[in-house]
Design an enzyme around this catalytic site. Sequence first.
Site, PDB file in Angstrom:
ATOM      1  N   THR A 132       2.607   6.663  -8.394  1.00 15.75           N
ATOM      2  CA  THR A 132       2.650   5.220  -8.106  1.00 15.75           C
ATOM      3  C   THR A 132       1.280   4.550  -8.219  1.00 15.75           C
ATOM      4  O   THR A 132       1.124   3.391  -7.847  1.00 15.75           O
ATOM      5  CB  THR A 132       3.198   4.975  -6.678  1.00 15.75           C
TER       6      THR A 132
ATOM      7  N   ASN B 153       4.369  10.014  -3.381  1.00 18.56           N
ATOM      8  CA  ASN B 153       4.958  10.271  -4.705  1.00 18.56           C
ATOM      9  C   ASN B 153       6.455   9.990  -4.724  1.00 18.56           C
ATOM     10  O   ASN B 153       7.227  10.726  -5.335  1.00 18.56           O
ATOM     11  CB  ASN B 153       4.662  11.709  -5.166  1.00 18.56           C
TER      12      ASN B 153
ATOM     13  N   GLU C 225       8.114   1.894   2.742  1.00 19.16           N
ATOM     14  CA  GLU C 225       7.411   1.514   1.512  1.00 19.16           C
ATOM     15  C   GLU C 225       6.953   0.061   1.564  1.00 19.16           C
ATOM     16  O   GLU C 225       5.869  -0.282   1.080  1.00 19.16           O
ATOM     17  CB  GLU C 225       8.334   1.751   0.303  1.00 19.16           C
TER      18      GLU C 225
ATOM     19  N   THR D 150      -0.043   7.812  -0.840  1.00 18.11           N
ATOM     20  CA  THR D 150       1.184   7.961  -1.628  1.00 18.11           C
ATOM     21  C   THR D 150       1.958   9.177  -1.140  1.00 18.11           C
ATOM     22  O   THR D 150       1.368  10.140  -0.654  1.00 18.11           O
ATOM     23  CB  THR D 150       0.881   8.107  -3.131  1.00 18.11           C
TER      24      THR D 150
ATOM     25  N   CYS E  21      -1.596 -17.286  14.739  1.00 16.57           N
ATOM     26  CA  CYS E  21      -0.981 -16.006  15.102  1.00 16.57           C
ATOM     27  C   CYS E  21      -1.027 -15.837  16.621  1.00 16.57           C
ATOM     28  O   CYS E  21      -1.941 -15.209  17.163  1.00 16.57           O
ATOM     29  CB  CYS E  21      -1.695 -14.850  14.396  1.00 16.57           C
TER      30      CYS E  21
END
Length: 544
Positions: free
Chosen positions: A450, A440, A515, A438, A189
């Site tokens: 979730t 939702n 997400e 979350t 990396c």
Amino acid sequence: MEVQDQESLGRWDGLSSRDASSRDGTMDLIQQEVLRKVEAIGPMPTPAPSPPASLNPQRSDLNDILAHLLMLSKRCPFEDVRERSIRLLQHVQDLGVRIPRPLGNGPSRFIPEKEILQVSKVDGRTQSIFEDAFAALGRLDNISLVMSFHPQYLESFLRTQHYLLQMDGPLPLHYRHYIGIMAAARHQCSYLVNLHVNDFLQVGGDPKWLNGLDEAPQKLQQLGELNKILAHRPWLLTKEHIKHLLKAEAHSWSLAELIHAVVLLTHYHSLASFTFGCGITPEIHCDGGHTFRPPSLSQYCVCDIANGNGHAIHSDDLGNQDLNGEVEVLMERMKQLQECDEEATQEEMATRFEREKTESMLVVTAEDEECVPSRDISRHFEDPSYGYKDFSRRGEQVPTFRVQDYSWEDHGYSLVNRLYPDVGQMLDEKFQIAYNLTYNTMATHKDVDTSMLRRAIWNYIHCMFGIRYDDYDYGEINQLLDRSFKIYIKTMVCSPEKTTKRMYESFWRQFQHSEKVHVNLLLMEARMQAELLYALRAITRYMT
């Protein structure tokens, strides 16, 4: 990468101050220094080719300063510094000196820049987090910008990292950055290696150590084996490895130092996963982040580059006819699993775990493609050919690690907190935030629970490391995680340097980038906890 010495790095320190007059005074000094250098060098003729690699020291130093000013003009959370950097660069250009421009399209190769929070357009809470980060390290890096999709997590992450690198602790500051370099180098990396090379020098590290691990003190060299095993096959770690470090005659580690080193190694192994999984690009002021070449007319126009429109087409626009219903199918499976009353026996649960563990070995990454690290990276670690191997390859059998026998909550947390106060608490908070985070939502759907999906992702990663939760039904994983998602997870967690944009785009194609970044946070934290569990269990066995 051109590394800067302590003195030149110190010129930027005042810009991290929350006091506007202090920042203003520092910018005055930088402006005077830049104009002195410009006057000494004289203007570059406009038709001249791009600056050659072997510039005279004065020109090279000026270019380093101009690249840093370019970074500040785009990334500094203080508006006054951004504006003065822009004006100074413009003034230098008006004097006939070529100024740099950014390469690429923002902090990520995978996510269009316009979707990532712009430094100048953030809410009060994120602004405060950005200012804290900038005050701590003098930069707001691309990792933080991508994580800023999730400010609650970013705040916890930065607080933990700041404590590990800069606050009181068992290891000296330059050791901490060197261990970060060693850990990031295991996964090739270069992004993290380059950042910590500069940080290492800034805190007074010996430049000779950067020639290779064999130039570092024997004590750090002895950490090489632990670094190698933790990064690629943590299930092979034993109390003998721990004993070797703690009982070395002239160069032994204390328990507290070793805990600090283990947390740093696992932090940077997992952060390398996040870096590759989000396609993080080089920092603007580092090699690969800017160029002094004029833009080619055949490329995007400057306004496109400025607005982050470089990605000609995003995967969401491709093949939507094949994707319709992807989210709904996943939601329906979650609903069916929640409604299912059938309870499996303990024997059946154990069988399902073993089946999932075996199947996870059949998920193919680009494992067979040889990924040879460059000399620039491989000098920071030993045995470049050592990488991730599945448990059962060539008949190898590794006992299942039962969380009921040794868990983070009941064992690891208290051991870390005892030997490195407050760090156990910080890590625990970071794990919890990533796991429980979350909004939702799933793609365009709202009010969705979730938790089942998050647990499946976390437990699948631990399953790949042989870690089993007795109370979890591993049959759920195949219901919720499709093959393309499993390929992405396995590659990012086990061989992150082989993660590609195609892999990122091929899973959950109807979901938002925020997400997917959340998924990457889960993968990063689950991986870190898995490595920590093996290391801390080995230390506990040594102690008892």
